[in-house]
Design a protein around this motif. Sequence first.
Motif, PDB file in Angstrom:
ATOM      1  N   GLN A 159      12.341  63.075 -16.762  1.00  0.00           N
ATOM      2  CA  GLN A 159      12.200  63.252 -18.085  1.00  0.00           C
ATOM      3  C   GLN A 159      11.179  62.435 -18.655  1.00  0.00           C
ATOM      4  O   GLN A 159      11.515  61.195 -18.311  1.00  0.00           O
ATOM      5  CB  GLN A 159      13.673  63.372 -18.578  1.00  0.00           C
ATOM      6  CG  GLN A 159      13.390  63.569 -20.188  1.00  0.00           C
ATOM      7  CD  GLN A 159      14.802  63.442 -20.778  1.00  0.00           C
ATOM      8  OE1 GLN A 159      15.826  62.969 -20.273  1.00  0.00           O
ATOM      9  NE2 GLN A 159      15.139  63.400 -22.262  1.00  0.00           N
ATOM     10  N   ILE A 160      10.133  62.651 -19.258  1.00  0.00           N
ATOM     11  CA  ILE A 160       9.219  61.603 -19.697  1.00  0.00           C
ATOM     12  C   ILE A 160       9.725  61.386 -21.115  1.00  0.00           C
ATOM     13  O   ILE A 160       9.859  62.300 -22.121  1.00  0.00           O
ATOM     14  CB  ILE A 160       7.874  62.254 -19.999  1.00  0.00           C
ATOM     15  CG1 ILE A 160       7.663  62.774 -18.589  1.00  0.00           C
ATOM     16  CG2 ILE A 160       6.829  61.155 -20.341  1.00  0.00           C
ATOM     17  CD1 ILE A 160       7.600  61.754 -17.287  1.00  0.00           C
ATOM     18  N   LEU A 161       9.712  60.065 -21.463  1.00  0.00           N
ATOM     19  CA  LEU A 161      10.004  59.530 -23.005  1.00  0.00           C
ATOM     20  C   LEU A 161       8.662  58.645 -23.054  1.00  0.00           C
ATOM     21  O   LEU A 161       8.234  58.026 -22.518  1.00  0.00           O
ATOM     22  CB  LEU A 161      11.444  58.644 -23.034  1.00  0.00           C
ATOM     23  CG  LEU A 161      12.390  59.421 -22.689  1.00  0.00           C
ATOM     24  CD1 LEU A 161      13.701  58.454 -22.349  1.00  0.00           C
ATOM     25  CD2 LEU A 161      12.819  60.542 -23.627  1.00  0.00           C
ATOM     26  N   ASN A 162       8.230  58.866 -24.528  1.00  0.00           N
ATOM     27  CA  ASN A 162       6.810  58.103 -25.041  1.00  0.00           C
ATOM     28  C   ASN A 162       7.661  57.199 -25.790  1.00  0.00           C
ATOM     29  O   ASN A 162       8.568  57.346 -26.705  1.00  0.00           O
ATOM     30  CB  ASN A 162       6.026  59.080 -25.487  1.00  0.00           C
ATOM     31  CG  ASN A 162       5.437  59.972 -24.591  1.00  0.00           C
ATOM     32  OD1 ASN A 162       5.100  59.571 -23.459  1.00  0.00           O
ATOM     33  ND2 ASN A 162       5.458  61.309 -24.884  1.00  0.00           N
ATOM     34  N   ALA A 163       7.098  55.673 -26.046  1.00  0.00           N
ATOM     35  CA  ALA A 163       7.253  54.803 -27.003  1.00  0.00           C
ATOM     36  C   ALA A 163       5.932  54.029 -27.233  1.00  0.00           C
ATOM     37  O   ALA A 163       5.354  53.589 -26.218  1.00  0.00           O
ATOM     38  CB  ALA A 163       8.267  54.196 -26.542  1.00  0.00           C
ATOM     39  N   THR A 164       5.416  53.934 -28.387  1.00  0.00           N
ATOM     40  CA  THR A 164       4.358  53.042 -28.701  1.00  0.00           C
ATOM     41  C   THR A 164       4.833  51.970 -29.685  1.00  0.00           C
ATOM     42  O   THR A 164       3.770  51.336 -30.124  1.00  0.00           O
ATOM     43  CB  THR A 164       3.107  53.795 -29.347  1.00  0.00           C
ATOM     44  OG1 THR A 164       3.465  54.558 -30.305  1.00  0.00           O
ATOM     45  CG2 THR A 164       2.799  54.828 -28.187  1.00  0.00           C
ATOM     46  N   THR A 165       6.037  51.986 -30.481  1.00  0.00           N
ATOM     47  CA  THR A 165       6.368  51.142 -31.400  1.00  0.00           C
ATOM     48  C   THR A 165       7.836  51.012 -31.122  1.00  0.00           C
ATOM     49  O   THR A 165       8.269  51.526 -30.325  1.00  0.00           O
ATOM     50  CB  THR A 165       6.062  51.626 -32.943  1.00  0.00           C
ATOM     51  OG1 THR A 165       7.219  52.842 -33.031  1.00  0.00           O
ATOM     52  CG2 THR A 165       4.807  52.355 -33.083  1.00  0.00           C
ATOM     53  N   ILE A 166       8.374  49.915 -31.814  1.00  0.00           N
ATOM     54  CA  ILE A 166       9.597  49.285 -31.643  1.00  0.00           C
ATOM     55  C   ILE A 166      10.587  50.498 -31.931  1.00  0.00           C
ATOM     56  O   ILE A 166      11.480  50.792 -31.334  1.00  0.00           O
ATOM     57  CB  ILE A 166      10.023  48.159 -32.520  1.00  0.00           C
ATOM     58  CG1 ILE A 166       9.065  47.112 -31.969  1.00  0.00           C
ATOM     59  CG2 ILE A 166      11.244  47.705 -32.390  1.00  0.00           C
ATOM     60  CD1 ILE A 166       9.008  45.743 -32.974  1.00  0.00           C
TER      61      ILE A 166
END
Length: 181
Positions: free
Chosen positions: A50-57
């Motif tokens: 399962q792909i999870l994206n995060a670019t910020t806190i």
Amino acid sequence: MTAKRLGLLRGLVPKAVRVAVLVNPANISIAETTLRGVQEATRTIGLQIQILNATTIGEIDAAFATLARERPDALFVAPDLFFLGRRVQLANLAAGDRIPAAYAQREFVTAGGLMSYGAEITDSFRQVGIYTGNILKGAKPADLPVVQSTRFEFVINLQTAKLLGIEVPPGLLATADEVIE
């Protein structure tokens, strides 16, 4: 290296079937390389991802809210400088949600993460020094060969394993380059 790290995670959590993969889509090359490597590896070792994206806190917090709801068996964190800078947050969230997590840098494990497998940072710095020295001696950067790390380290945090209820197999423990107790 992605397949090796997934294999080591599977060795620590042998019943793992569903693995969440945290990537930073803003770092396109690392995200794509990680996802390609994970998809190839999961075909051979039989994992669902399962792909999870995060670019910020805030997006890291949102990703962990998703993890808490969906309860994957493990977490695989992409080797990204943004995540390295947030290593304490990531290690604390993973431990708090009791999610076994694999990282690329040992700094995550010293911050409380479960395990890491990746290039030995001192070897990388040494290679940068050699490149810099060659450039200062007049070599053209375009003429220098591409060099990849040849020394990798596997680090396990036994305190975190105990917290997560994971008994580290003796064979896997014996292969670790460093064990944090």
